[in-house]
Design an enzyme around this catalytic site. Structure first.
Site, PDB file in Angstrom:
ATOM      1  CG  ASP A 113      14.458-102.039  76.715  1.00  0.00           C
ATOM      2  OD1 ASP A 113      14.694-102.673  75.410  1.00  0.00           O
ATOM      3  OD2 ASP A 113      13.743-102.305  77.620  1.00  0.00           O
ATOM      4  CE  LYS A 168      12.227-104.798  76.079  1.00  0.00           C
ATOM      5  NZ  LYS A 168      12.099-104.451  77.927  1.00  0.00           N
ATOM      6  CB  CYS A 213      14.887-104.608  80.916  1.00  0.00           C
ATOM      7  SG  CYS A 213      13.240-103.808  81.173  1.00  0.00           S
TER       8      CYS A 213
END
Length: 200
Positions: free
Chosen positions: A8, A106, A151
Site C-alpha cells: 500500500d 484489496k 496492513c
C-alpha cells in the site's frame, strides 16, 4: 525464490494524502533500493469502493478513528481513502513500479475491510497473492510499506501462516500510531508470529 511485497505505498498514505501516515513517503526510496534484493516484486493496493464500510462518512454520527462492529468484526473507522480510480489510490509517483510484476487489489468488498495483502479481515476471501507467489516458487518474502501497525502487520503474519519465510524490512515501513504503543505492539506481534525483524 525471494519476493518483495510492497504494501500500500499509495498517495493517500503519504504526505498530503487523505490518511497520511507520518513520514509515509520516506519508505519510497528504501523500497526502491530493496528491489535489488528480490527475485520478484509485487505490490498490494488498497482499492475501496466509495461506499466502503470502513469509511466513517458511511456511518452517520460516527467520526474517523472510532471503533465499531462491521458485520461481526471489530473495525476502526477511517477517513475516505484509496477510492477506486482516484488519485489517492495511485502508487506514490516516486515508487519504481516498473519493477512490479503483479498488483493485488484489496478492500474491494464494501462489507469487509482487508488489511492483509493475502486475505480480508475475516479470512473469507483470498486476494490470490499467496497462490500466485507459490506458483512462482517463492518461499521467502520481504515485507515493507504502509502502515506498520495495520496492513503491513497483517500481511507479514499471514505470510508466515502460509508457510513463507518472512522478513519485515522495518526501515521501509511507517506506522499510523493512533496510540503510542501501537507500532511497538505490532512489531512484537509480528516477531511472536515468526516474522524476522530487520533490522533487529
Amino acid at each position: 525464490m525471494r519476493a518483495l511485497i510492497l504494501v500500500d505505498i499509495q498517495n493517500d498514505f503519504c504526505r498530503g494524502g487523505a490518511l497520511a501516515v507520518p513520514q509515509g513517503e520516506d519508505v519510497v526510496p528504501v523500497a526502491n533500493a530493496l528491489m535489488d534484493q528480490a527475485d520478484i516484486v509485487v505490490a498490494t493496493q488498497d482499492w475501496h469502493p466509495a461506499d466502503h464500510g470502513s469509511f466513517a462518512v458511511n456511518h452517520p454520527g460516527r467520526k474517523p478513528f472510532e471503533r465499531v462492529d462491521l458485520n461481526g468484526l471489530p473495525q476502526v473507522l477511517w477517513p475516505v481513502h484509496c477510492v477506486q480510480q482516484s488519485a489517492g489510490a495511485r502508487f506514490h509517483p516516486g515508487l519504481d513500479t516498473r519493477r512490479v510484476r503483479q498488483i493485488f487489489p484489496k478492500g474491494t468488498d464494501a462489507s469487509i475491510d482487508s488489511y492483509s495483502g493475502f486475505f480480508d479481515n475475516g479470512r473469507r476471501k483470498a486476494t490470490g497473492l499467496g497462490d500466485w507467489l507459490k506458483g512462482q516458487r517463492v518461499d521467502e518474502v520481504m515485507v515493507c510499506g504502509l502502515a506498520t501497525d495495520y496492513c503491513v502487520k497483517a500481511t507479514a503474519i499471514d505470510a508466515v501462516q502460509l508457510g513463507f519465510s518472512t522478513t519485515l524490512m522495518a526501515e521501509a515501513c511507517r506506522g499510523v500510531g493512533l496510540q503510542p504503543e501501537d507500532v511497538p505492539a505490532a512489531i512484537a506481534a509480528m516477531r511472536a508470529a515468526g516474522v524476522i525483524i530487520n533490522p533487529l
